[in-house]
Each structure stands twice: as C-alpha cells, then as structure tokens.
Design an enzyme around this catalytic site. Structure first.
Site, PDB file in Angstrom:
ATOM      1  N   SER A 136      22.836  24.085 -12.399  1.00 32.36           N
ATOM      2  CA  SER A 136      23.272  24.935 -11.284  1.00 32.36           C
ATOM      3  C   SER A 136      24.258  24.118 -10.444  1.00 32.36           C
ATOM      4  O   SER A 136      24.315  22.887 -10.576  1.00 32.36           O
ATOM      5  CB  SER A 136      22.045  25.305 -10.454  1.00 32.36           C
ATOM      6  OG  SER A 136      22.406  25.749  -9.171  1.00 32.36           O
ATOM      7  N   TYR A 149      13.568  23.776  -6.350  1.00 35.23           N
ATOM      8  CA  TYR A 149      14.526  24.335  -7.311  1.00 35.23           C
ATOM      9  C   TYR A 149      15.747  23.427  -7.452  1.00 35.23           C
ATOM     10  O   TYR A 149      16.147  23.068  -8.565  1.00 35.23           O
ATOM     11  CB  TYR A 149      14.960  25.745  -6.893  1.00 35.23           C
ATOM     12  CG  TYR A 149      16.015  26.318  -7.819  1.00 35.23           C
ATOM     13  CD1 TYR A 149      15.669  26.765  -9.099  1.00 35.23           C
ATOM     14  CD2 TYR A 149      17.353  26.390  -7.448  1.00 35.23           C
ATOM     15  CE1 TYR A 149      16.632  27.262  -9.969  1.00 35.23           C
ATOM     16  CE2 TYR A 149      18.322  26.888  -8.306  1.00 35.23           C
ATOM     17  CZ  TYR A 149      17.956  27.323  -9.566  1.00 35.23           C
ATOM     18  OH  TYR A 149      18.917  27.806 -10.424  1.00 35.23           O
TER      19      TYR A 149
HETATM   20  N1  LIG Z   1      21.720  33.654 -11.207  1.00 38.02           N
HETATM   21  C1  LIG Z   1      22.148  32.601 -10.558  1.00 38.02           C
HETATM   22  O1  LIG Z   1      22.712  32.702  -9.444  1.00 38.02           O
HETATM   23  C2  LIG Z   1      21.991  31.231 -11.161  1.00 38.02           C
HETATM   24  C3  LIG Z   1      22.738  30.180 -10.610  1.00 38.02           C
HETATM   25  C4  LIG Z   1      22.603  28.904 -11.151  1.00 38.02           C
HETATM   26  C5  LIG Z   1      21.761  28.693 -12.223  1.00 38.02           C
HETATM   27  N2  LIG Z   1      21.037  29.732 -12.746  1.00 38.02           N
HETATM   28  C6  LIG Z   1      20.138  29.436 -13.863  1.00 38.02           C
HETATM   29  O2  LIG Z   1      20.436  30.288 -14.946  1.00 38.02           O
HETATM   30  C7  LIG Z   1      19.301  30.397 -15.794  1.00 38.02           C
HETATM   31  C8  LIG Z   1      19.106  31.851 -16.183  1.00 38.02           C
HETATM   32  O3  LIG Z   1      18.794  32.609 -15.022  1.00 38.02           O
HETATM   33  P1  LIG Z   1      19.410  34.052 -14.734  1.00 38.02           P
HETATM   34  O4  LIG Z   1      20.275  33.942 -13.544  1.00 38.02           O
HETATM   35  O5  LIG Z   1      19.970  34.618 -15.981  1.00 38.02           O
HETATM   36  O6  LIG Z   1      18.104  34.825 -14.256  1.00 38.02           O
HETATM   37  P2  LIG Z   1      17.244  35.983 -14.935  1.00 38.02           P
HETATM   38  O7  LIG Z   1      18.096  37.182 -15.196  1.00 38.02           O
HETATM   39  O8  LIG Z   1      16.054  36.133 -14.055  1.00 38.02           O
HETATM   40  O9  LIG Z   1      16.818  35.370 -16.349  1.00 38.02           O
HETATM   41  C9  LIG Z   1      15.807  34.403 -16.470  1.00 38.02           C
HETATM   42  C10 LIG Z   1      15.332  34.369 -17.912  1.00 38.02           C
HETATM   43  O10 LIG Z   1      14.318  33.367 -18.030  1.00 38.02           O
HETATM   44  C11 LIG Z   1      13.170  33.947 -18.669  1.00 38.02           C
HETATM   45  N3  LIG Z   1      11.935  33.343 -18.187  1.00 38.02           N
HETATM   46  C12 LIG Z   1      11.461  33.319 -16.913  1.00 38.02           C
HETATM   47  N4  LIG Z   1      10.255  32.733 -16.880  1.00 38.02           N
HETATM   48  C13 LIG Z   1       9.968  32.385 -18.165  1.00 38.02           C
HETATM   49  C14 LIG Z   1       8.848  31.766 -18.781  1.00 38.02           C
HETATM   50  N5  LIG Z   1       7.777  31.405 -18.073  1.00 38.02           N
HETATM   51  N6  LIG Z   1       8.880  31.571 -20.126  1.00 38.02           N
HETATM   52  C15 LIG Z   1       9.949  31.959 -20.857  1.00 38.02           C
HETATM   53  N7  LIG Z   1      11.034  32.544 -20.333  1.00 38.02           N
HETATM   54  C16 LIG Z   1      11.034  32.769 -18.998  1.00 38.02           C
HETATM   55  C17 LIG Z   1      13.238  35.433 -18.293  1.00 38.02           C
HETATM   56  O11 LIG Z   1      12.590  36.248 -19.273  1.00 38.02           O
HETATM   57  P3  LIG Z   1      11.086  36.809 -19.178  1.00 38.02           P
HETATM   58  O12 LIG Z   1      10.867  37.292 -17.788  1.00 38.02           O
HETATM   59  O13 LIG Z   1      11.089  37.844 -20.223  1.00 38.02           O
HETATM   60  O14 LIG Z   1      10.199  35.653 -19.545  1.00 38.02           O
HETATM   61  C18 LIG Z   1      14.737  35.683 -18.362  1.00 38.02           C
HETATM   62  O15 LIG Z   1      15.132  35.974 -19.673  1.00 38.02           O
HETATM   63  C19 LIG Z   1      18.142  29.770 -15.028  1.00 38.02           C
HETATM   64  O16 LIG Z   1      17.891  28.478 -15.536  1.00 38.02           O
HETATM   65  C20 LIG Z   1      18.656  29.686 -13.594  1.00 38.02           C
HETATM   66  O17 LIG Z   1      18.073  28.636 -12.868  1.00 38.02           O
HETATM   67  C21 LIG Z   1      21.136  30.984 -12.228  1.00 38.02           C
END
Ligand SMILES: NC(=O)c1ccc[n+]([C@@H]2O[C@H](COP(=O)([O-])OP(=O)(O)OC[C@H]3O[C@@H](n4cnc5c(N)ncnc54)[C@H](OP(=O)(O)O)[C@@H]3O)[C@@H](O)[C@H]2O)c1
Length: 257
Positions: A136, A149
């Site tokens: 991130s 986080y």
């Molecule tokens: N969105 C942002 O602003 C942002 C910014 C910087 C970094 N990120 C990073 O990007 C990555 C993806 O996040 P996203 O933004 O795409 O959010 P998201 O739409 O909430 O996706 C998160 C994914 O992780 C899976 N997940 C959550 N808990 C889990 C568990 N216990 N076991 C296995 N899978 C799990 C979820 O699937 P299930 O619920 O089906 O398990 C989902 O597929 C993360 O590492 C996040 O920290 C996001």
C-alpha cells in the site's frame, strides 16, 4: 499454459488481476473465503475468455490456511503468485478489538509471508517464477487510525525488497504493488466509508491498479506505486520530518465526507 494463483480473488484488486490474466490466457487458480463468489467468477472467466480455472476456498486468516492451500495445490506448477488477500481497519488502537486486529495481522503479514515461503522454493528450483505482494502507499509511512494496518503494509514492502535482492540471479522475481485509495470493498469492510479518503471521486479503479501491477510484475520491478499523486505521497517521508508526515496522514484519515 502458465498458471497463476491469486489470493483475495473474489473482489476488488484480486478480481481485476484474475480478469487481466484471463485475457492473457493463463490458467487461473482463485483463492479466498467465499466459495460462491469464486465459482461465479470462474464461470465468467471460462465463458468470456475460454480459460481453465480452479477455485479453492480458504480462510487465510487461520494459521493453517496457507499450508492447507499449498497442500491442495501439490503437483500443480505455479508460475505466478499474486499475494493479494488483505483487509484494513480503522480507529484508535486502544479502542479496537484485539481479536479482529490479530486476524488482520495474521492475514496481511503471517499468511502473506508463509505463502511466499511455501511457493518460492519450487520456483527457485525451477529457475523461473514471479510473485507479487500487495502492499500500500501506507507501506512508506505510519498511519494513525490505521496503525496495525500501515505497519502490516510496511512489513510487505520491507520483506519484498529484501527477498528481491536475495533472488537476484535465480530467475525468480518478487514485486510489491503499493496502491493508494482504490475503488473496492476495502473501505466499507474497514468501516472507513464515511471518511474523505474513500470519496469515490478520489479512488483509482482496481482495473488500473491491477494493470500497473501486472506491468511491474512482468518487468521484475521491486516495487511500484500506481499513480503520480500516490507516488508523491510515498516520497513525503524523504522530504519532510517523519513526525510531520504522521500528523498529516492522521488529518487526512480523520476528514469526513
Ligand atoms: N482498496 C484500497 O484502497 C487499497 C489500497 C492499498 C492496498 N490495498 C490492498 O489491496 C489488497 C486487496 O484489497 P481490495 O482493495 O481489493 O479489497 P477487497 O475488495 O475487500 O478484497 C479483499 C479480498 O481479500 C479476500 N480476503 C479477505 N479476508 C480473507 C481471508 N481471511 N482469507 C482469504 N481471503 C480473504 C476477500 O475475499 P473473501 O471475503 O471472499 O475471503 C477479497 O477477495 C489488500 O491487500 C489491501 O490491503 C487496498
């Protein structure tokens, strides 16, 4: 046909990666908890792109999750690992639920590191492979109100940079993708959807983030920050005193919509 394993594939950035790799005709292994979302996505990818898919529901916040996933995939040659599953949290550390925070750290830190360690040896033996760890912009600075986080994402970048150096000359690369605010379910799940930082107008699309990550991964870059504005943010600790940067990140996170 090359195979990619994507964790957190059921939504957001992970799902965008799945669509991207499907367009490139990869065989795709989709992992996250929700079986129904994974099956639905797998069916769509097969229908639209004619690719082979495999779904493997797993809870990576459980300490044996990564080992179970690795065991299930024994005998499958994984060419690319997208280590993407992760969650956020919001609030003063002293007010947050200890159990939920530990689960987040288990997923964002322990599980990511374990998956890297489980899949890396075979890639090194083979002399080829690529891994992308999702960090991130908060990998670069401390974030009050998201303390655990931001610390978890600092771990991701530090781990990636160190291992990328170790892997020189092996034919295997590891890349950290460090996105800023992205339009996924992340903010709602982290209970941050009333904050200015999750204003839809300011969010990058997950497709764009995945595309930038894909390019960096294929070039074997050590890390990439999508977007000029986000890159400038990550340079702040080099330009200003750390205490000042921490104060600013807090004020940004506190702003309401
Ligand atoms: N969105 C942002 O602003 C942002 C910014 C910087 C970094 N990120 C990073 O990007 C990555 C993806 O996040 P996203 O933004 O795409 O959010 P998201 O739409 O909430 O996706 C998160 C994914 O992780 C899976 N997940 C959550 N808990 C889990 C568990 N216990 N076991 C296995 N899978 C799990 C979820 O699937 P299930 O619920 O089906 O398990 C989902 O597929 C993360 O590492 C996040 O920290 C996001």
């Amino acid at each position: 046909m090359a195979t990619v394993l994507i964790t957190g594939a059921s939504s957001g950035i992970g799902k965008a990666f799945a669509e991207l790799f499907a367009k490139q005709n990869y065989r795709i292994i989709l992992a996250s908890r929700s079986e129904s979302k994974l099956s639905h996505l797998a069916t769509e990818l097969q229908r639209q792109h004619g690719v082979q898919t495999l779904t493997t529901p797993v809870d990576l916040a459980q300490s044996d999750g990564p080992r179970l996933l690795h065991e299930r995939l024994q005998g499958q040659s994984i060419d690319i690992l997208i280590n993407n599953a992760g969650i956020g949290s919001f609030g003063f550390l002293h007010e947050l639920d200890v159990q939920s925070e530990q689960e987040m750290l288990q997923l964002n830190v322990q599980s990511l590191s374990q998956l890297l360690m489980l899949f890396l040896p075979e890639m090194v033996r083979r002399g080829s492979g690529r891994i992308l760890n999702v960090g991130s912009t908060t990998s670069f600075y401390a974030c009050p109100l998201s303390a655990n986080y931001s610390a978890s994402k600092a771990f991701v970048l530090s781990l990636t940079e160190a291992v990328a150096n170790e892997l020189q000359g092996t034919g295997v690369t590891v890349t950290a993708l460090c996105p800023g605010a992205t339009g996924t379910e992340f903010f709602r799940k982290a209970k941050m959807d009333g904050q200015k930082v999750s204003d839809p107008k300011a969010l990058m699309s997950p497709d764009k983030v995945a595309q930038i990550g894909y390019t960096a991964l294929m070039r074997g870059k050590v890390f990439v920050v999508p977007g000029v504005q986000n890159w400038l943010l990550t340079q702040a600790p080099r330009l200003f005193p750390r205490k000042f940067v921490t104060r600013i990140t807090r004020s940004v996170l506190e702003r309401k919509m």
